[in-house]
Design a protein around this motif. Structure first.
Motif, PDB file in Angstrom:
ATOM      1  N   LYS A   1       0.604  -1.619   0.319  1.00 15.53           N
ATOM      2  CA  LYS A   1       0.396   0.193  -0.159  1.00 15.53           C
ATOM      3  C   LYS A   1       0.507   1.223  -0.215  1.00 15.53           C
ATOM      4  O   LYS A   1       0.473   2.350  -0.737  1.00 15.53           O
ATOM      5  CB  LYS A   1      -0.554  -0.255   1.250  1.00 15.53           C
ATOM      6  N   ASP A   2       2.127   0.985   1.165  1.00 19.60           N
ATOM      7  CA  ASP A   2       2.399   2.416   0.821  1.00 19.60           C
ATOM      8  C   ASP A   2       4.093   2.344   0.646  1.00 19.60           C
ATOM      9  O   ASP A   2       5.582   1.501   1.279  1.00 19.60           O
ATOM     10  CB  ASP A   2       2.306   3.421   2.160  1.00 19.60           C
TER      11      ASP A   2
ATOM     12  N   ALA B   1       3.853  -0.745  -5.357  1.00 14.97           N
ATOM     13  CA  ALA B   1       2.864  -0.001  -4.982  1.00 14.97           C
ATOM     14  C   ALA B   1       2.086   1.170  -6.430  1.00 14.97           C
ATOM     15  O   ALA B   1       2.814   1.705  -6.923  1.00 14.97           O
ATOM     16  CB  ALA B   1       3.370   1.824  -4.130  1.00 14.97           C
TER      17      ALA B   1
END
Length: 133
Positions: free
Chosen positions: A12-13, A56
């Motif tokens: 996600k990050d 990502a």
């Protein structure tokens, strides 16, 4: 197929995951790269002969964003190094595998890539990689 080229992990990050994998592997990322055609930012780590690619999403409609929404963070694909991606695509098609890409495209890390549909590979997204000469 010569060897496993890398394992792709959806995150996600990317910044948070880069810190995590630096601690885990004891080495910094050696390369970050945007792949515009896939709306993804990548980060590569090397541990011995093995490579990890963090992926990502850069667009909420990208394949990685959809993967994360459906399955969460985790292993996204396994990539295999091949000598001749065109011949390997034809061989796999003749064996009955379903390809997402009948024609290789430019991927990250100076590779030509093509993907096999996970429906035909026990749920595993398989990537073929060839050094782009």
């Amino acid at each position: 197929m010569n060897k496993i080229e890398h394992i792709g992990i959806a995150v996600k990050d990317l910044e948070v995951s880069n810190v995590l994998f630096e601690k885990l592997l004891g080495v910094p990322s050696y390369k970050s790269e945007a792949v515009e055609s896939e709306d993804v930012m990548t980060s590569f780590f090397k541990s011995g002969p093995n490579k990890i690619e963090l992926l990502a999403a850069t667009n909420p409609e990208s394949p990685i964003a959809k993967f994360l929404e459906k399955k969460g963070e985790g292993i996204h694909h396994i990539a295999f190094d091949v000598e001749d991606i065109f011949a390997e695509i034809e061989r796999l098609k003749s064996e009955g595998f379903i390809l997402i890409n009948d024609v290789p495209k430019k991927g990250a890390d100076n590779k030509l890539v093509a993907f096999l549909h996970p429906k035909g590979t026990n749920g595993v997204l398989v990537e073929l990689c060839q050094e782009n000469k």
